[in-house]
Write a protein that holds these residues in place. Sequence first.
Motif, PDB file in Angstrom:
ATOM      1  N   ASP A   6      75.353 -43.446 -59.514  1.00 25.38           N
ATOM      2  CA  ASP A   6      76.526 -43.801 -60.319  1.00 25.38           C
ATOM      3  C   ASP A   6      76.552 -45.272 -60.729  1.00 25.38           C
ATOM      4  OD1 ASP A   6      76.951 -44.737 -57.801  1.00 25.38           O
ATOM      5  OD2 ASP A   6      79.021 -44.047 -57.629  1.00 25.38           O
ATOM      6  N   ARG A  47      73.231 -36.572 -61.695  1.00 26.93           N
ATOM      7  CA  ARG A  47      74.624 -36.217 -61.392  1.00 26.93           C
ATOM      8  C   ARG A  47      74.935 -34.799 -61.870  1.00 26.93           C
ATOM      9  NH1 ARG A  47      75.757 -41.496 -63.189  1.00 26.93           N
ATOM     10  NH2 ARG A  47      76.509 -40.691 -65.193  1.00 26.93           N
ATOM     11  N   GLU A  48      74.511 -34.487 -63.090  1.00 22.11           N
ATOM     12  CA  GLU A  48      74.739 -33.148 -63.621  1.00 22.11           C
ATOM     13  C   GLU A  48      74.011 -32.103 -62.787  1.00 22.11           C
ATOM     14  OE1 GLU A  48      73.412 -33.440 -67.605  1.00 22.11           O
ATOM     15  OE2 GLU A  48      75.171 -34.595 -68.304  1.00 22.11           O
ATOM     16  N   TYR A  57      73.114 -32.301 -59.541  1.00 21.57           N
ATOM     17  CA  TYR A  57      73.690 -32.138 -58.216  1.00 21.57           C
ATOM     18  C   TYR A  57      75.031 -31.416 -58.277  1.00 21.57           C
ATOM     19  CZ  TYR A  57      70.060 -35.417 -56.835  1.00 21.57           C
ATOM     20  OH  TYR A  57      68.845 -36.029 -56.620  1.00 21.57           O
ATOM     21  N   GLU A  58      75.797 -31.633 -59.348  1.00 24.67           N
ATOM     22  CA  GLU A  58      77.050 -30.897 -59.507  1.00 24.67           C
ATOM     23  C   GLU A  58      76.777 -29.407 -59.643  1.00 24.67           C
ATOM     24  OE1 GLU A  58      78.961 -32.621 -62.845  1.00 24.67           O
ATOM     25  OE2 GLU A  58      79.516 -34.485 -61.801  1.00 24.67           O
ATOM     26  N   TRP A  59      75.747 -29.064 -60.404  1.00 26.01           N
ATOM     27  CA  TRP A  59      75.385 -27.658 -60.580  1.00 26.01           C
ATOM     28  C   TRP A  59      74.889 -27.071 -59.269  1.00 26.01           C
ATOM     29  CZ3 TRP A  59      70.524 -25.277 -60.102  1.00 26.01           C
ATOM     30  CH2 TRP A  59      70.473 -23.936 -60.535  1.00 26.01           C
ATOM     31  N   GLU A 111      75.637 -28.007 -56.244  1.00 23.17           N
ATOM     32  CA  GLU A 111      76.753 -27.857 -55.313  1.00 23.17           C
ATOM     33  C   GLU A 111      77.520 -26.574 -55.612  1.00 23.17           C
ATOM     34  OE1 GLU A 111      80.662 -30.350 -53.725  1.00 23.17           O
ATOM     35  OE2 GLU A 111      79.331 -31.204 -55.234  1.00 23.17           O
ATOM     36  N   GLU A 112      77.727 -26.287 -56.875  1.00 19.92           N
ATOM     37  CA  GLU A 112      78.411 -25.051 -57.244  1.00 19.92           C
ATOM     38  C   GLU A 112      77.602 -23.836 -56.811  1.00 19.92           C
ATOM     39  OE1 GLU A 112      79.001 -25.314 -61.411  1.00 19.92           O
ATOM     40  OE2 GLU A 112      80.531 -26.894 -61.283  1.00 19.92           O
TER      41      GLU A 112
END
Length: 283
Positions: free
Chosen positions: A104, A267-268, A270-272, A274-275
């Motif tokens: 970030d 970031r994109e 890791y967000e995916w 995690e889901e």
Amino acid sequence: MGNELTTEKSPSPWKSRMKSTGLVIIGTLLGLNLGGIYLNDQDGEVEAQPIVAQGQMAGLPDYSSNFKELNPLAVVVETETSYGSGFLYQDGGYIITSAHVVTDGLDVTVWNSFFHPSEGTVIGISEFMDIALIHVPDYEGQEGVEVNLEAPIQAGKPVLAVSSPYDTTNTGSVGYITGPKRHLEMEDSSAYNQFIQFDAQTASGSSGGPLFDASTNEVIGVITQGSGYYEEIKYALPIEDVLVYIDRWIKKPLPEATILDIQETLRELYEWEEEEWEEDTEE
């Protein structure tokens, strides 16, 4: 993705614990405490004190002197949204950590084992391997870790992990390599499949910490993640493969725009992931 990244953010514990007892070293082998050292703050002076090792009484190896030597080389890496671990490499003020720890922005704060903060800048990051490089001017001239590019990675080799899981800064643990050259099913863009599998205790916040050969105190790997299903199984990247990237970035840091683009991609990703992980655990 079936693998749990070990990086997370909670209120910074280091800012509020600057005068607290600073170091807990726990050596765990076959369920026994092998000992270590702690920092005793007396009248503003920090003194290293030995912890009596239970394992020593049982005739097991005592690694407390190893941790005393290795602890100053490990650091905490803190960003606006997460924290993880790292370690000092070479004498130019370079910190190796995991890519997913620093996603970030360029600016980070690095805390040493005495809870002293220093400002650092991300100068290298990979979207193909979970590694990143930070430059910290305050650390220039300080000696870094020793590495072994030819250490045999064999099941049964004793290893030492030094990292900062949760709020336990620079925690040390003892374990073994349990499997060399492991292939993991990765949903991201990584094509890497040569992980070191080990069982030394690590947890959320350990990512980026060093994995040492217990017999030489040389780094053989970079802690990267644990199994999402089996907490006792951990993974590290072999140091010889990590340094292919690190040495390149030291000679020629990545452009800031490139780093920011890679961070956004990660970031994109890791967000995916995690889901996906949450959906898997609910089934």
